[in-house]
Design a protein around this motif. Sequence first.
Motif, PDB file in Angstrom:
ATOM      1  N   ARG B 381       3.716   6.444  -1.487  1.00  0.00           N
ATOM      2  CA  ARG B 381       2.576   6.741  -0.307  1.00  0.00           C
ATOM      3  C   ARG B 381       1.804   5.825  -0.169  1.00  0.00           C
ATOM      4  NH1 ARG B 381       1.597  12.659  -1.713  1.00  0.00           N
ATOM      5  NH2 ARG B 381      -0.270  12.801   0.047  1.00  0.00           N
ATOM      6  N   ARG B 383       1.337   3.027   1.318  1.00  0.00           N
ATOM      7  CA  ARG B 383       1.066   2.404   2.720  1.00  0.00           C
ATOM      8  C   ARG B 383       0.302   3.672   3.588  1.00  0.00           C
ATOM      9  NH1 ARG B 383       3.119  -1.648   5.277  1.00  0.00           N
ATOM     10  NH2 ARG B 383       2.893  -1.697   7.514  1.00  0.00           N
ATOM     11  N   GLU B 384       0.611   4.800   3.177  1.00  0.00           N
ATOM     12  CA  GLU B 384      -0.013   5.921   3.731  1.00  0.00           C
ATOM     13  C   GLU B 384      -1.543   6.030   3.391  1.00  0.00           C
ATOM     14  OE1 GLU B 384       1.462  10.139   3.377  1.00  0.00           O
ATOM     15  OE2 GLU B 384      -0.730  10.673   3.489  1.00  0.00           O
ATOM     16  N   ILE B 387      -3.198   3.210   5.116  1.00  0.00           N
ATOM     17  CA  ILE B 387      -3.709   3.487   6.563  1.00  0.00           C
ATOM     18  C   ILE B 387      -4.741   4.510   6.662  1.00  0.00           C
ATOM     19  CG2 ILE B 387      -2.580   4.601   8.583  1.00  0.00           C
ATOM     20  CD1 ILE B 387       0.192   3.667   7.647  1.00  0.00           C
ATOM     21  N   ARG B 388      -4.751   5.583   5.780  1.00  0.00           N
ATOM     22  CA  ARG B 388      -5.968   6.512   5.742  1.00  0.00           C
ATOM     23  C   ARG B 388      -7.166   5.699   5.613  1.00  0.00           C
ATOM     24  NH1 ARG B 388      -4.576  11.979   5.913  1.00  0.00           N
ATOM     25  NH2 ARG B 388      -2.296  12.457   6.006  1.00  0.00           N
ATOM     26  N   LYS B 389      -6.888   4.789   4.529  1.00  0.00           N
ATOM     27  CA  LYS B 389      -8.316   4.245   4.225  1.00  0.00           C
ATOM     28  C   LYS B 389      -8.859   3.239   5.496  1.00  0.00           C
ATOM     29  CE  LYS B 389      -9.002   4.176  -0.804  1.00  0.00           C
ATOM     30  NZ  LYS B 389      -9.066   3.628  -1.688  1.00  0.00           N
ATOM     31  N   SER B 390      -7.896   2.639   6.011  1.00  0.00           N
ATOM     32  CA  SER B 390      -8.219   1.856   7.192  1.00  0.00           C
ATOM     33  C   SER B 390      -8.949   2.530   8.286  1.00  0.00           C
ATOM     34  CB  SER B 390      -7.087   0.993   7.674  1.00  0.00           C
ATOM     35  OG  SER B 390      -6.345   1.759   8.354  1.00  0.00           O
ATOM     36  N   VAL B 391      -8.489   3.673   8.358  1.00  0.00           N
ATOM     37  CA  VAL B 391      -9.200   4.623   9.529  1.00  0.00           C
ATOM     38  C   VAL B 391     -10.423   5.267   9.019  1.00  0.00           C
ATOM     39  CG1 VAL B 391      -6.970   4.905  10.817  1.00  0.00           C
ATOM     40  CG2 VAL B 391      -7.666   6.454   9.200  1.00  0.00           C
ATOM     41  N   ALA B 393     -11.030   6.645   5.475  1.00  0.00           N
ATOM     42  CA  ALA B 393     -11.036   7.581   4.554  1.00  0.00           C
ATOM     43  C   ALA B 393     -11.618   7.044   3.437  1.00  0.00           C
ATOM     44  CB  ALA B 393      -9.604   8.056   4.142  1.00  0.00           C
ATOM     45  N   GLN B 401      -7.672  14.584  -1.499  1.00  0.00           N
ATOM     46  CA  GLN B 401      -6.302  14.825  -1.071  1.00  0.00           C
ATOM     47  C   GLN B 401      -5.191  15.149  -2.250  1.00  0.00           C
ATOM     48  OE1 GLN B 401      -4.787  12.019   1.751  1.00  0.00           O
ATOM     49  NE2 GLN B 401      -2.880  13.168   1.913  1.00  0.00           N
ATOM     50  N   PRO B 472      -7.593  -1.102  -0.160  1.00  0.00           N
ATOM     51  CA  PRO B 472      -6.819  -0.837   1.064  1.00  0.00           C
ATOM     52  C   PRO B 472      -5.959  -1.900   1.965  1.00  0.00           C
ATOM     53  CG  PRO B 472      -9.394  -1.144   1.505  1.00  0.00           C
ATOM     54  CD  PRO B 472      -8.831  -0.825  -0.118  1.00  0.00           C
ATOM     55  N   LEU B 476      -2.033  -1.841   2.306  1.00  0.00           N
ATOM     56  CA  LEU B 476      -1.408  -1.948   3.871  1.00  0.00           C
ATOM     57  C   LEU B 476      -0.317  -2.877   3.806  1.00  0.00           C
ATOM     58  CD1 LEU B 476      -4.830  -1.948   6.150  1.00  0.00           C
ATOM     59  CD2 LEU B 476      -2.821  -0.308   6.448  1.00  0.00           C
ATOM     60  N   ARG B 477      -0.387  -3.831   2.865  1.00  0.00           N
ATOM     61  CA  ARG B 477       0.709  -4.858   2.914  1.00  0.00           C
ATOM     62  C   ARG B 477       1.799  -4.271   1.957  1.00  0.00           C
ATOM     63  NH1 ARG B 477      -3.029  -9.949   1.057  1.00  0.00           N
ATOM     64  NH2 ARG B 477      -3.778 -10.263   3.062  1.00  0.00           N
TER      65      ARG B 477
END
Lengths: 250, 479
Positions: B381, B383-384, B387-391, B393, B401, B472, B476-477
Motif C-alpha cells: 500500500r 502508493r496509497e 496518495i494520502r500524504k499528497s492530499v 495526511a 491508521q 510522499p 507516489l512513484r
Amino acid sequence: MPLVELRNVSKVYHLGGEEIRALDDVTLDIETAEFISIIGPSGSGKSTLMHILGCLDSPSQGTILLDGVMIHNASSRELAAIRNRKIGFVFQFFNLLPKLNVLQNVELPMIYSGVGGKVRHERAMHALEQVGMANRAKHRPSQLSGGQQQRTAIARALVNNPRIIFADEPTGNLDSHTGEAILQLFRNLSQEGRTIILVTHDPEIAAVTPRRIEIRDGKVAEKVDIKLAGLDRAPIPTAGDITSLPDACR
Amino acid sequence: MRAAEEIRHTRAQFGIVLVAGLREIWAHKFRSLLTMLGIILGVSSLVAMSALVAGMEKGAKEALVAIGGLEKIRVESQELPPDQRHLTDQAVGITINDVYALAKNSTLVTRLSPEMRLPATLSANGKTFRPWLCNGVWPVALEMSEHVIAHGRMINDIDDEMARNVCVIGTATRDQLWGSPEEIGREIIPVGETVYINGMPFVVVGLFQHYESEQDRKERLARELAPPEAPGGGVARDRGRRFGGRRGNFVFHLKNSTVYLPLNTVWMKFRSGLSFSGLGSSFQSVGGAGGATGDPRLSTLEMRIAGVEVLTEALQQVRNVLMSTHKGIEDFSFRTQEDWAEQINVFIRNARLSGVLIAGISLLVGGIGIMNIMLASISERVREIGIRKSVGASGADVFVQILVESVVIAVFGGIAGLAASFGLVQLLASVSPTENAPIVQASSLLIAFGFSALVGVLAGVFPAIKAARLNPIQALRYE
C-alpha cells in the motif's frame, strides 16, 4: 504581494558522492489566478520544482513564501497541513484509491482537515458537479474511463478550495480527445479565478497557458504568451524576445 | 509575514480512521482471520491455563483444610541416624509415655492425638472391605483430623478405658459394606450394626459425615435436584457417577474410608498376642517386642500447636521432650502440613508459570504474525500512503491508521479468543486428571484481553512508524 515567492531556491541531491543540482538558484513569483505551465525535458528539474512548490519537498537553500507563509523550513507536519488546505494535486496516473468509490475519493482531503460528515458530503458532491462527475459518485475508479478518473482527481484537488492546483502531466495517460477535454476543464477553472500550474514536457500542452516557465538543468527561463495573457493590446516591459515566442515553443 | 506554525494540522477523526481500518481488514478477510488465529490461541490458552491453575489451587486448599490445617504436626517413627545405628535395640519407638510427657511439658502443644494403626479387614453384611485407615485413637482425634459425626457418637473416654469393641466408620466403609445411597436409593445408617474387624465383632457407634470437595458437592446436589430422566440416561449417569467417585479427590476418599477404634482396644485386643484371629501373627511379627506384653508403640502421634507462627519453637520443644524420653535416640521425625502446603504452593507456582509461559509465547507468536502481516500490508500500500500524504495526511495520520488496523485485528482476535477460551476450558475439564474443575476468573479474562490489545499496539508500532516515514514523492512513484 504575489501568491508564491521563490527567492534563490536550490535543491541539491547527493547521489553516490556526486552532487546533483536539481534546482539552481531559482527566483520566481506566481500571482493569484495565474495559469502557468512548467515545461522542460525529463531530468530538467521541473518535477523537483513542482514538489517544492507543492510542499512535498523542502529546498536545500533559498526562501519560499506561499500565501504569506514561509514554507522553506516548515516541518513535515506543517507541510502536510499546507498541502491539505492550500494545494491540490492532479497526477498523470490519476492516483485514486481503488478501494474507495468516487465520492469517498473526493472526500479524502477533507478527512484530513476534519470536516464533518454532512458538510464533507455536500462539498464533495459540489466538486463532482463542477467536473461533471456527480452521476458517477458511487462508482469505483476501476469502473471509470481514464478521462472520468482524471475528472474525479480534479474534483479531489478542488474540494478543499486550495490556493494553487498542480497538474503533473494531467493528459499524459489520456488519448488526445480526452486530453483536450481535460485541458478545457483546466482552462475553465482558470477563468473562474483559480491558480493552476501545469507541469509538462509537451510544448503543445504548454501552449494553452499564457505564462510558461521553461526549465533546463535546474535553471529557469520564462516566456509569456502575450496573446493568451491578453496583453497583446498593450506593450509590456518584460522579456525582450516576445515576438519570436510561438516559434520558440515548438 | 506569518510563520508556518500558524497552520495547525487537524487530526483525522478517529471514527473515520477506525472505519477505514475495518474496511481494510474486511477486504482481506481470510488473511485477517489467519492473523487473528495467533492471538485467539494466545488469549484462550492464557485464560484456560489460569482457569486450570485456579481450579487446582482451590482443590488443593480444600484438601489441606480437610486434613487438619497447618497447625497439625505428625510425629512418626523413623530409622535411626547412621551414628546411632548401634542403639537400634534400645530404641523404644513412640509410645503413650511420650504423649503424657508432651502433655505435661510442651506448653505450645494444645492437643495430642496418639494413633495406633491397625491393618484391618472389615466384614459385615456378607461383604468385606479394607479401609485406608483403621486407627486406634483417643476421642480427641475427632477434632484433630477435622472429622464430623453425622450419626451416632464418637468413641469416648469410657470406651477407651474399658477397651470396648466399638468403632466409628466413614461413608466409604458404609458404602462398601451396606451400599451407597445412590445405589440402593436410601441412606443406610449402620449405627448399632455389628462389623467384624479382623474377625472380632465390633459395634458401630457412629458414622462420619460424607466428605467431598466443593465441586463434587455441587455435582451431587445438581444430580439430586434434577428430575429423573429416561431409564437409559439414568443408567449412563449412574455409571459416570461411580467412575467419578472412584477416581475422586484422593484426600476426601481417604478421609471417608477412615475407621476409628479406641486406642486401648487396638492395643489390648490386637497387639497383646491374644488375637482371636489367624491374621494376628502377621502383624505381631511387625513389632519385634511382641509377645504377651504386646507392642506398645504408636504408629503416629499427631499434635496441634498453638499457632502457625510458633511452629519452629513448638517443634523444638517437642523435640526436646522426645529426646529426653527416648534417651537421646532420635528414632522419630516430624512431618508438618507446612511441607505439604509449601509443595502445593510450589506446584501451583510452577503450573502458573508454565501456563503463563505457554500463553505468553503464543501471544508473542500472534504479535509477530500481526507485525508480519502489517509490514506486508504497508509494502503493498505504499502508493496509497503516498496518495494520502499528497492530499494532506500527516505522518501521524498514517501512523494512527496503521496502528488502528493492527489493534483492531488484535482486539478482534482477543474477543474471539475469550469466546474460544470457554470451549477450551470445557475441553480441559473433560481431560484433566483432577476433579478440580477449572475456574474461569473475570480477572484473567480482563488480563488476557488487555494483553491482546497490548500485543496489537506493540506489533503495530514498527510497521506504523515505517509507513509514517515514507517519503510522499517516492511513495507516489512506487509501482
